[in-house]
Design an enzyme around this catalytic site. Structure first.
Site, PDB file in Angstrom:
ATOM      1  N   ASP A  55      50.903 103.174  22.960  1.00 54.73           N
ATOM      2  CA  ASP A  55      51.380 103.892  24.288  1.00 54.73           C
ATOM      3  C   ASP A  55      52.313 104.741  24.457  1.00 54.73           C
ATOM      4  O   ASP A  55      53.590 104.829  25.014  1.00 54.73           O
ATOM      5  CB  ASP A  55      52.142 102.527  25.189  1.00 54.73           C
ATOM      6  CG  ASP A  55      51.354 101.297  25.090  1.00 54.73           C
ATOM      7  OD1 ASP A  55      50.261 101.394  25.413  1.00 54.73           O
ATOM      8  OD2 ASP A  55      52.105 100.047  24.911  1.00 54.73           O
ATOM      9  N   GLU A 222      45.449  99.419  33.859  1.00 55.72           N
ATOM     10  CA  GLU A 222      46.700  99.342  33.446  1.00 55.72           C
ATOM     11  C   GLU A 222      47.002 100.923  32.836  1.00 55.72           C
ATOM     12  O   GLU A 222      46.200 101.854  32.846  1.00 55.72           O
ATOM     13  CB  GLU A 222      47.158  98.504  32.545  1.00 55.72           C
ATOM     14  CG  GLU A 222      46.422  98.504  31.173  1.00 55.72           C
ATOM     15  CD  GLU A 222      46.689  97.238  30.205  1.00 55.72           C
ATOM     16  OE1 GLU A 222      47.125  96.347  30.725  1.00 55.72           O
ATOM     17  OE2 GLU A 222      46.194  97.592  29.091  1.00 55.72           O
TER      18      GLU A 222
END
Length: 532
Positions: A55, A222
């Site tokens: 991420d 997401e």
């Protein structure tokens, strides 16, 4: 692109790990990338962030680029890296250092770094003590910190994760996030809600932008990252299964004329999928550099055993197609340049503080001191002992550590070299109580696999761990500074396939078990990547 208050910039092409002033750290020195001109493409020698950096997020502040990434259950929480040339990166510290936010205990995920009004903000996910996953925010006057935590912004009953700040078409700041419905077998709406000027609280009401509806998205969407381009807001997002050997992650995109929609998903989603070199690409940030566009995201290297390294930071270029939608060349992670060579690590503990590259279980920070060219690690009687670990970069590697005075360790104390998954899962070569033992810790239960007498009068003891495909481990020791080695194995390689949890990679480092008054002394650690 976002408006200038949330300006994003492309992440660089390498990683340099350095210590805090006076500390002995690891300088990770990949080969230099070819020079680029103002309009030239970046030579995409992936990974740009080798090791376990899920991420990833990056922002340009002045003339310096700052990046961060998920740290999950490893401390210190959220690494901070900086660069002035997007090629050479320095590990400059972390957002929270040794202190976790008071409201959170673990699962420190998806930090999003942004700059606004002279302040740097980190929007992040963490597990709320006594509750569920929530989105919090911290701010600092300088990107290197210190950061002040402002607590959680939103925490829905099923969990709230993956925050992203974005201004709407009128300049109003919003928080974008995912409701973690998949944790309760529900859909996963992406929400937007206004924020106050200080970015410390949500205001008004939330609006759903879109949710998982397409077959390829599976049970979730997401990791939204937004840019504005050609009169549209574009939301890059990840979908399906993020992690582990059975991962199915891929990247899609949706767009809208206004931030609150209506949103349209691209008919040709997913736009970024796995290829022969990289698996399960997702959770990325779309960024512009010198007129060219890229997605900085994570993926698993496709080499056998690389899942155990973790999700690495990679960079893929895309263009804006005739209809305005982004298009990735070949539809997969960029592979147009040779893979970046893995760094080599040596820490001789020559400074006055622990190097910044060292990590520890976030709930059990050890007591450690560096002085006189040695690491002094206080033992711990519970949770598998006191552990310090270093991320690995490839599936095949050798690690060594020198344990000083093994015969002088207090009774009931053992110390040595270990492959670490988490506090409940480790493989370790430990010396103590006159014995050398190969110990497997699985689900909190320890088993001695093999042991032998500690060599009589043993001085410094060099310990070695060799990993192949990151699942097969062998161990050896040396009493003559590594000139000759004696194996301590079960006759075959010991499996470490059970070690890392689903969302992270293996660490390799040192371990000390026993009473808190006991101290284990080390004077060198090395980590060397090997060809598969």
């Amino acid at each position: 692109m976002r408006t200038t208050t949330f300006y994003r910039c492309v992440l660089g092409l390498g990683l340099l790990g350095a210590a805090r002033p006076g500390a002995q750290g690891q300088r990770l020195s990949p080969a230099a990338a070819p020079a680029t001109t103002a309009s030239a493409a970046i030579a995409l020698a992936n990974p740009v962030l080798p090791g376990d950096f899920p991420d990833p997020s990056v922002v340009k502040i002045g003339n310096t680029y700052w990046a961060t990434a998920t740290s999950s259950n490893w401390g210190p929480v959220f690494p901070l890296l900086k660069s002035t040339n997007l090629t050479d990166w320095t590990l400059a510290g972390s957002v929270f250092g040794g202190e976790r936010p008071a409201w959170a205990d673990y699962y420190f995920w998806a930090p999003e770094i942004s700059q606004d009004g002279g302040k740097t903000y980190i929007f992040y996910t963490a597990h709320k003590r006594g509750g569920n996953l929530a989105v919090g925010v911290a701010s600092a006057d300088r990107p290197e910190g210190p950061y002040r935590d402002h607590g959680p912004l939103v925490g829905q009953p099923d969990g709230s994760i993956d925050a992203f700040p974005m201004r709407d078409e009128k300049g109003q700041p919003y928080l974008i996030w995912k409701e973690d419905g998949n944790s309760a077998n529900k859909p996963t709406p992406i929400w937007a809600q206004p924020m106050n000027a200080a970015r410390t609280a949500l205001t008004g009401t939330k609006t759903e932008l879109f949710r998982n509806t397409a077959p390829w998205e599976g049970n979730l969407v997401e990791g939204v990252s937004m840019v504005r381009h050609g009169g549209y807001f574009y939301a890059f997002y990840a979908a399906n299964g993020c992690c582990g050997g059975g991962c199915t992650y891929a990247t899609g995109v949706a767009r809208a004329r206004t931030l609150l929609g209506p949103w349209e998903k691209y008919a040709r989603n997913p736009i970024l999928t796995q290829n022969a070199a990289w698996r399960c690409p997702g959770h990325g940030t779309a960024v512009e550099r010198n007129g060219r566009w890229y997605l900085l995201h994570h993926a698993y290297a496709a080499v056998a055993g690389s899942q155990m390294v973790g999700r690495q930071g990679v960079l893929s270029e895309f263009t804006w197609g005739p209809s305005g939608w982004p298009v990735f060349a070949g539809g997969g992670v960029a592979t147009g340049a040779p893979a970046r060579p893995a760094p080599a690590v040596r820490d001789g503990f020559d400074g006055t503080a622990l190097g910044l590259a060292w990590q520890w279980p976030v709930e059990y920070q050890p007591t450690a001191a560096v002085r006189d060219g040695q690491l002094h690690l206080s033992a711990r009687p519970d949770h598998g002992g006191a552990a310090l670990g270093h991320t690995v970069y490839v599936a095949d590697y050798d690690a060594t550590a020198t344990l000083l005075h093994p015969g002088a360790l207090p009774a009931g104390t053992a110390a040595g070299l270990a492959a670490l998954g988490d506090p409940d899962n480790a493989l370790a070569l430990l010396a103590g109580d006159g014995r050398l033992r190969l110990v497997r810790r699985a689900k909190g239960q320890e088993e001695v696999l093999v042991e032998t007498a500690l060599p009589a009068g043993a001085g410094p003891l060099r310990l070695r761990l060799q990993a192949r495909r990151n699942t097969q481990f062998t161990f050896a020791y040396s009493t003559d500074e590594g000139r000759t080695w004696a194996p301590l194995t079960t006759g075959t390689a010991t499996s470490g396939a059970y070690l890392p949890p689903w969302d992270r990679g293996i660490r390799v480092g040192v371990l000390a078990q026993g009473p808190a008054t006991a101290v284990a002394d080390f004077d060198e650690f090395t980590l060397t990547s090997q060809a598969p």
